[in-house]
Design a protein around this motif. Sequence first.
Motif, short mmCIF file in Angstrom:
data_model
loop_
_atom_site.label_atom_id
_atom_site.label_comp_id
_atom_site.label_asym_id
_atom_site.label_seq_id
_atom_site.Cartn_x
_atom_site.Cartn_y
_atom_site.Cartn_z
N LEU A 1 2.16 -2.93 -12.83
CA LEU A 1 2.31 -3.11 -10.97
C LEU A 1 1.19 -3.38 -9.92
CD1 LEU A 1 5.89 -1.09 -10.44
CD2 LEU A 1 5.47 -3.14 -10.33
N THR A 2 0.19 -2.57 -10.54
CA THR A 2 -1.00 -1.99 -9.57
C THR A 2 -1.65 -4.14 -10.61
OG1 THR A 2 -1.07 0.02 -9.85
CG2 THR A 2 -3.43 -1.06 -9.30
N GLY A 3 -1.13 -4.26 -11.21
CA GLY A 3 -2.34 -5.33 -11.40
C GLY A 3 -1.42 -6.99 -10.65
N MET A 4 -0.19 -6.59 -10.73
CA MET A 4 0.46 -7.44 -9.89
C MET A 4 -0.21 -7.88 -7.88
SD MET A 4 4.28 -7.97 -9.76
CE MET A 4 4.21 -6.67 -8.24
N VAL A 5 0.04 -6.39 -7.59
CA VAL A 5 0.27 -6.63 -6.14
C VAL A 5 -1.39 -6.79 -5.68
CG1 VAL A 5 2.29 -5.31 -5.69
CG2 VAL A 5 -0.76 -3.72 -5.90
N GLU B 1 -5.29 -11.17 -2.52
CA GLU B 1 -6.87 -12.09 -1.89
C GLU B 1 -5.99 -13.37 -0.96
OE1 GLU B 1 -9.43 -16.28 -3.97
OE2 GLU B 1 -8.29 -14.73 -4.93
N GLN B 2 -4.80 -13.61 -1.42
CA GLN B 2 -3.94 -14.11 -0.30
C GLN B 2 -3.15 -13.31 1.27
OE1 GLN B 2 -1.44 -16.01 -3.90
NE2 GLN B 2 -1.18 -17.93 -2.17
N PHE B 3 -3.71 -12.59 1.13
CA PHE B 3 -2.58 -11.83 2.20
C PHE B 3 -4.00 -10.47 3.15
CE2 PHE B 3 0.70 -8.47 3.45
CZ PHE B 3 1.27 -9.53 4.62
N GLY B 4 -4.84 -10.93 3.23
CA GLY B 4 -6.11 -10.14 3.89
C GLY B 4 -6.77 -9.27 3.35
N GLY B 5 -6.84 -8.91 1.91
CA GLY B 5 -7.30 -7.94 1.13
C GLY B 5 -5.95 -6.88 0.54
N ARG B 6 -4.99 -7.18 1.52
CA ARG B 6 -4.23 -5.92 0.75
C ARG B 6 -3.06 -6.01 0.07
NH1 ARG B 6 -0.87 -6.62 6.53
NH2 ARG B 6 -1.61 -8.89 6.31
N THR C 1 0.43 -1.50 -0.25
CA THR C 1 -0.26 0.49 -0.06
C THR C 1 0.96 0.73 -0.22
OG1 THR C 1 -1.94 -1.15 1.33
CG2 THR C 1 -1.69 1.18 1.65
N ALA C 2 1.89 1.28 1.16
CA ALA C 2 2.31 2.24 0.86
C ALA C 2 3.45 2.67 -0.02
CB ALA C 2 3.33 2.54 2.62
#
Length: 244
Positions: free
Chosen positions: A220-224, A229-234, A187-188
């Motif tokens: 990059l946005t598509g990748m993160v 889904e595997q990281f708590g929605g983040r 996110t940051a």
Amino acid sequence: MTPQRLEPMPGDWQRALAVVAHPDDLEYGAAAAVAEWTDGGREVVYLLASRGEAGIDTLPPEECAPVREREQRASAAVVGVRTVEFLDHRDGVIEYGTGLRRDIAAAIRRHRPELVVTLNHRDTWGGVAWNTPDHRAVGRATLDAVADAGNRWIFPELGEQGLQPWDGVRWTAVAGSDRPTHAVDATAGLERSVRSLLEHRTYIEALTQEDPERYCRTFLTGMVEAAAEQFGGRPAVTFEVFAH
């Protein structure tokens, strides 16, 4: 089937060494994590096996190398990395072997990281696209060089050069793996990762006719977001982590 949940990356370390084959390898994914780490006061050093001189069809290698080196240094600075080193292996034909292992082990001994980062060392990207020989060679050599760096008898000449063994690497984190185990919240760092990739403008403009900023942001946005889904929605940068 529910995707496997990714664990947060270990945080109890201070120094990292990121080892990849080419300029832009770290920017295609890992840079958002690097920004997060340097924001937290950690030191990250980049080590590149080549200068990426074979990466732009319209530029001969002798002209391309200084351009790509300059863009890589600017790219690293965006995410807080001050030290960027190059090994000068020949782009496109980097060979796995003792020479490459020795060079990487020397860097590990010199910088004494607790975390080593590299790029996907496997044959494919998730079984759908063939990986390049440079990525495979450097990724595998990096995983092996971690042990080499800690063993004084494998490359004794390094000790003679004043590079004493370092067995303090606790983890090697492989970016771009199709078998991730851990993740870093992007996110940051996402916005800076976009700007970091965008510093490779000469390379990107030769690669695509799409607007460079749109290209970087979309990729990059598509990748993160795909990892969320595997990281708590983040949104997240994923790694396959090997403990040592």
